[in-house]
Design a protein around this motif. Structure first.
Motif, PDB file in Angstrom:
ATOM      1  N   ASP A 148      -9.283   2.536   6.653  1.00  0.00           N
ATOM      2  CA  ASP A 148      -9.304   1.274   5.912  1.00  0.00           C
ATOM      3  C   ASP A 148      -8.315   0.242   6.446  1.00  0.00           C
ATOM      4  O   ASP A 148      -8.255  -0.879   5.943  1.00  0.00           O
ATOM      5  CB  ASP A 148      -8.999   1.530   4.425  1.00  0.00           C
ATOM      6  CG  ASP A 148     -10.043   2.413   3.770  1.00  0.00           C
ATOM      7  OD1 ASP A 148     -11.166   2.465   4.293  1.00  0.00           O
ATOM      8  OD2 ASP A 148      -9.732   3.048   2.745  1.00  0.00           O
ATOM      9  N   GLU A 193     -11.023  -9.754  -2.395  1.00  0.00           N
ATOM     10  CA  GLU A 193     -10.993  -8.530  -3.196  1.00  0.00           C
ATOM     11  C   GLU A 193     -11.683  -7.431  -2.407  1.00  0.00           C
ATOM     12  O   GLU A 193     -12.758  -7.654  -1.836  1.00  0.00           O
ATOM     13  CB  GLU A 193     -11.694  -8.736  -4.541  1.00  0.00           C
ATOM     14  CG  GLU A 193     -11.712  -7.483  -5.414  1.00  0.00           C
ATOM     15  CD  GLU A 193     -12.297  -7.725  -6.800  1.00  0.00           C
ATOM     16  OE1 GLU A 193     -12.776  -6.749  -7.411  1.00  0.00           O
ATOM     17  OE2 GLU A 193     -12.269  -8.883  -7.238  1.00  0.00           O
ATOM     18  N   THR A 194     -11.063  -6.281  -2.357  1.00  0.00           N
ATOM     19  CA  THR A 194     -11.643  -5.192  -1.578  1.00  0.00           C
ATOM     20  C   THR A 194     -11.164  -3.858  -2.114  1.00  0.00           C
ATOM     21  O   THR A 194     -10.141  -3.776  -2.794  1.00  0.00           O
ATOM     22  CB  THR A 194     -11.255  -5.327  -0.095  1.00  0.00           C
ATOM     23  OG1 THR A 194     -11.943  -4.328   0.659  1.00  0.00           O
ATOM     24  CG2 THR A 194      -9.750  -5.134   0.104  1.00  0.00           C
ATOM     25  N   GLU A 195     -11.935  -2.818  -1.807  1.00  0.00           N
ATOM     26  CA  GLU A 195     -11.540  -1.454  -2.158  1.00  0.00           C
ATOM     27  C   GLU A 195     -10.978  -0.776  -0.920  1.00  0.00           C
ATOM     28  O   GLU A 195     -11.477  -0.988   0.193  1.00  0.00           O
ATOM     29  CB  GLU A 195     -12.732  -0.663  -2.696  1.00  0.00           C
ATOM     30  CG  GLU A 195     -13.231  -1.146  -4.045  1.00  0.00           C
ATOM     31  CD  GLU A 195     -14.356  -0.286  -4.593  1.00  0.00           C
ATOM     32  OE1 GLU A 195     -14.720   0.713  -3.912  1.00  0.00           O
ATOM     33  OE2 GLU A 195     -14.869  -0.589  -5.683  1.00  0.00           O
ATOM     34  N   ARG A 199      -8.282   2.836   0.419  1.00  0.00           N
ATOM     35  CA  ARG A 199      -7.629   4.092   0.065  1.00  0.00           C
ATOM     36  C   ARG A 199      -6.197   4.097   0.595  1.00  0.00           C
ATOM     37  O   ARG A 199      -5.910   3.485   1.631  1.00  0.00           O
ATOM     38  CB  ARG A 199      -8.386   5.279   0.658  1.00  0.00           C
ATOM     39  CG  ARG A 199      -9.708   5.576  -0.006  1.00  0.00           C
ATOM     40  CD  ARG A 199     -10.592   6.431   0.880  1.00  0.00           C
ATOM     41  NE  ARG A 199     -11.021   5.694   2.062  1.00  0.00           N
ATOM     42  CZ  ARG A 199     -11.745   6.217   3.049  1.00  0.00           C
ATOM     43  NH1 ARG A 199     -12.096   7.492   3.003  1.00  0.00           N
ATOM     44  NH2 ARG A 199     -12.099   5.475   4.072  1.00  0.00           N
ATOM     45  N   TRP A 203      -7.850   5.997  -4.466  1.00  0.00           N
ATOM     46  CA  TRP A 203      -8.708   4.826  -4.285  1.00  0.00           C
ATOM     47  C   TRP A 203      -8.118   3.654  -5.063  1.00  0.00           C
ATOM     48  O   TRP A 203      -7.692   3.816  -6.213  1.00  0.00           O
ATOM     49  CB  TRP A 203     -10.111   5.112  -4.799  1.00  0.00           C
ATOM     50  CG  TRP A 203     -11.029   5.723  -3.785  1.00  0.00           C
ATOM     51  CD1 TRP A 203     -11.345   7.035  -3.632  1.00  0.00           C
ATOM     52  CD2 TRP A 203     -11.763   5.012  -2.773  1.00  0.00           C
ATOM     53  NE1 TRP A 203     -12.220   7.202  -2.587  1.00  0.00           N
ATOM     54  CE2 TRP A 203     -12.508   5.982  -2.043  1.00  0.00           C
ATOM     55  CE3 TRP A 203     -11.862   3.671  -2.404  1.00  0.00           C
ATOM     56  CZ2 TRP A 203     -13.330   5.635  -0.981  1.00  0.00           C
ATOM     57  CZ3 TRP A 203     -12.693   3.332  -1.340  1.00  0.00           C
ATOM     58  CH2 TRP A 203     -13.414   4.312  -0.649  1.00  0.00           C
ATOM     59  N   CYS A 204      -8.103   2.488  -4.452  1.00  0.00           N
ATOM     60  CA  CYS A 204      -7.562   1.293  -5.098  1.00  0.00           C
ATOM     61  C   CYS A 204      -8.506   0.112  -4.875  1.00  0.00           C
ATOM     62  O   CYS A 204      -9.276   0.091  -3.910  1.00  0.00           O
ATOM     63  CB  CYS A 204      -6.179   0.930  -4.542  1.00  0.00           C
ATOM     64  SG  CYS A 204      -4.933   2.211  -4.769  1.00  0.00           S
ATOM     65  N   VAL A 205      -8.423  -0.845  -5.789  1.00  0.00           N
ATOM     66  CA  VAL A 205      -9.068  -2.134  -5.570  1.00  0.00           C
ATOM     67  C   VAL A 205      -7.950  -3.172  -5.554  1.00  0.00           C
ATOM     68  O   VAL A 205      -7.083  -3.186  -6.423  1.00  0.00           O
ATOM     69  CB  VAL A 205     -10.111  -2.446  -6.674  1.00  0.00           C
ATOM     70  CG1 VAL A 205      -9.489  -2.474  -8.054  1.00  0.00           C
ATOM     71  CG2 VAL A 205     -10.811  -3.774  -6.385  1.00  0.00           C
ATOM     72  N   THR A 228      -2.882  -4.731  -7.464  1.00  0.00           N
ATOM     73  CA  THR A 228      -3.513  -3.495  -7.011  1.00  0.00           C
ATOM     74  C   THR A 228      -3.833  -2.637  -8.230  1.00  0.00           C
ATOM     75  O   THR A 228      -2.984  -2.477  -9.110  1.00  0.00           O
ATOM     76  CB  THR A 228      -2.591  -2.704  -6.065  1.00  0.00           C
ATOM     77  OG1 THR A 228      -2.206  -3.554  -4.982  1.00  0.00           O
ATOM     78  CG2 THR A 228      -3.298  -1.480  -5.516  1.00  0.00           C
ATOM     79  N   ILE A 233      -8.084   3.025  -8.923  1.00  0.00           N
ATOM     80  CA  ILE A 233      -9.414   3.327  -9.469  1.00  0.00           C
ATOM     81  C   ILE A 233      -9.863   4.726  -9.069  1.00  0.00           C
ATOM     82  O   ILE A 233     -11.058   5.011  -9.051  1.00  0.00           O
ATOM     83  CB  ILE A 233     -10.444   2.278  -8.999  1.00  0.00           C
ATOM     84  CG1 ILE A 233     -10.548   2.263  -7.455  1.00  0.00           C
ATOM     85  CG2 ILE A 233     -10.109   0.895  -9.522  1.00  0.00           C
ATOM     86  CD1 ILE A 233     -11.705   1.430  -6.942  1.00  0.00           C
ATOM     87  N   LYS A 264     -13.556   6.397  -9.351  1.00  0.00           N
ATOM     88  CA  LYS A 264     -14.289   6.868  -8.179  1.00  0.00           C
ATOM     89  C   LYS A 264     -14.719   8.317  -8.355  1.00  0.00           C
ATOM     90  O   LYS A 264     -15.843   8.698  -8.026  1.00  0.00           O
ATOM     91  CB  LYS A 264     -13.411   6.717  -6.936  1.00  0.00           C
ATOM     92  CG  LYS A 264     -13.377   5.311  -6.359  1.00  0.00           C
ATOM     93  CD  LYS A 264     -14.725   4.964  -5.737  1.00  0.00           C
ATOM     94  CE  LYS A 264     -14.659   3.633  -5.019  1.00  0.00           C
ATOM     95  NZ  LYS A 264     -15.958   3.292  -4.366  1.00  0.00           N
TER      96      LYS A 264
END
Length: 496
Positions: free
Chosen positions: A218, A237-239, A241, A251-253, A273, A276, A280
């Motif tokens: 990522d 905005e993105t997801e 790790r 996992w984060c957004v 941050t 999530i 997930k």
């Protein structure tokens, strides 16, 4: 210039002198209040706000000195200006006494009108300015108090808002950060450190250290997102790790927004941050469950389809009964597996479910410890048991009251051995051909489960031995869709 009039108290026991003072002071444009004695003057003072007191020294009952002393004893009049008028020549000692009593000046008789007017005017103006200043001070204090209260209220709301934000961040597994685009300085709040699994006292926030915590797959994605800011992007905005120091992958957004200067140049990037990971994992479990449900449904439908297609009978009623019995056996084991969330089923429960339709009293004897079966094994073995019970109820030991059935099982080295032993029923003769039930039982146990099924058609009753592996790698790794295909194929071969 218009101004607010002030009250001037004239105190003298001689009306003529009072009239003379009125004439002299009339041009000042102030309110002149008359008192003909010291006691009357005290009554006026208690009812009226007085700026200047013009008092005669020589009066009956209360002279000017005594009146001044009484006035000064009252807190309200300690600063009221008093001018003494004396018709006798006063000595320095008298003046000193007057000043001690609170007098601000002496005016001798005969009174010079211009001098008296000037003196009274000065003190009246001083009183007016003093009151104006007091009002201004009071107004200022009121505004200061109001502003202070407003600031305190604003501070309390800000503190409350910050507390709510902190609580929301803690409860929502959130963190916030700020990055000075010019100096490269970073600021993380407590939530951000918590999400990344590091401590503020031991972790230095800089691009190298932050990147080391990002999942390798990522890093490029986030680098490209940051590069977009130089191209005019103002938010993203993105997801992604992160890999915590202890190896835990989260996992984060992330959301970020840009602050620019007047020329549009990026000067600061701020963001939030959110962890999530649980969402997930829930999505993964939900997807896995959906695939599993789809697999189970297809498997059950394939088995039911095979049962309907391959069942043979001479009469419609016999055909319907045979199909219903086998599908009901599937439904019963499906219920057992559903109650365990498809983790497996106990062998004793499968046997109890098959025994339920029969009122056999003490004809059946069971012996064996608890054995947990995998879902696929439970389904196949349930059908096999159903065939054995059905055949026994029709032709074997369970078809008569004198018949007896003993079912025993044991597990050794992950191999389940089940012994089905009938006795006391009708005379048994080995069948010349195998029916669908027997053939499907052999096919399912041997081909699907990798076990063995042995039949001994003794005259006193059937003896059946089933050997079923409890762990079978091929079955465990079968992809969704293959189990039902193999089940259908085996049943088709069993039908001959």
């Amino acid at each position: 210039m218009d101004h607010e009039k002030v009250n001037i108290l004239l105190v003298d026991d001689q009306p003529a002198k009072l009239l003379a003072y009125e004439v002299i002071l009339k041009d000042l444009g102030e309110n002149l209040v008359i008192a003909s004695s010291g006691r009357e003057a005290l009554e006026v003072l208690l009812k009226t706000e007085i700026a200047v007191i013009l008092v005669d020294v020589c009066m009956p009952e209360l002279d000017g000195f005594e009146l001044a002393a009484m006035i000064r004893e009252h807190p309200r009049f300690q600063k009221t200006a008093m001018i003494f008028i004396s018709a006798i020549q006063v000595s320095d000692i008298d003046r000193l006494r007057g000043y001690e009593m609170g007098a601000v000046d002496y005016v001798p008789v005969p009174v010079v009108p211009e001098v008296l007017r000037a003196k009274v005017k000065v003190f009246a103006e001083l009183y007016r300015k003093t009151r104006e200043l007091e009002r201004l001070n009071q107004d200022l204090e009121d505004r200061v108090r109001a502003r202070t209260a407003e600031l305190e209220n604003s501070t309390a709301k800000l503190r409350e808002s910050e507390e709510r934000r902190s609580m929301a961040i803690a409860a929502g597994k959130m963190g916030s950060w700020d990055w000075d685009w010019i100096t490269g300085d970073w600021m993380w709040d407590e939530g951000q450190y918590r999400i990344f699994g590091v401590r503020p006292e031991s972790f230095q926030v800089n691009p190298a250290n932050v990147q080391a915590l990002l999942h390798p797959d990522d890093v490029d994605q986030l680098r490209r997102a940051m590069a977009e800011f130089n191209k005019g992007a103002r938010a993203y905005e993105t997801e992604f790790r992160i890999v915590r120091p202890d190896g835990d992958v989260r996992w984060c957004v992330g959301t970020a927004a840009v602050t620019g200067d007047d020329s549009g140049r990026v000067v600061r990037v701020s963001g939030v941050t959110v962890d999530i990971t649980e969402r997930k994992r829930a999505e993964e479990r939900q997807n896995l469950l959906a695939r599993e449900v789809d697999h189970r449904a297809k498997n059950a439908l394939a088995l039911a389809q095979s049962i309907v297609r391959l069942t043979r009978a001479d009469e419609v009623k016999a055909y319907v009964n045979a199909v219903e019995g086998r599908i009901n056996a599937l439904a019963r084991v499906h219920t057992i597996l559903s109650l365990s969330s498809w983790q497996g089923a106990e062998l004793s429960k499968l046997i109890d479910e098959e025994l339920a339709p029969y009122s056999l009293g003490g004809q059946i004897k069971l012996a064996g410890s608890e054995v947990q079966l995998l879902p696929a094994t439970a389904q196949t073995l349930a059908l096999a048991l159903h065939e054995l019970f059905t055949n026994s109820a029709k032709y074997g030991a369970l078809s008569t009251r004198s018949g007896r059935l003993a079912i025993g099982w044991q597990v050794e080295d992950e191999l389940l051995t089940l012994i089905w032993e009938e006795s006391g029923g009708p005379l048994v003769r080995p069948p010349k051909t195998r029916g669908f039930g027997t053939r499907s039982l052999l096919a399912s146990v041997e081909s699907q489960l990798g076990g063995q099924a042995q039949f001994d058609w003794r005259a006193e009753g059937l003896l059946c031995r089933l050997e079923v592996p409890l762990v079978r790698k091929t079955a465990a790794t079968t992809a969704p869709g293959k189990f039902e295909a193999s089940s259908s194929a085996e049943l088709q071969r069993a039908s001959g």
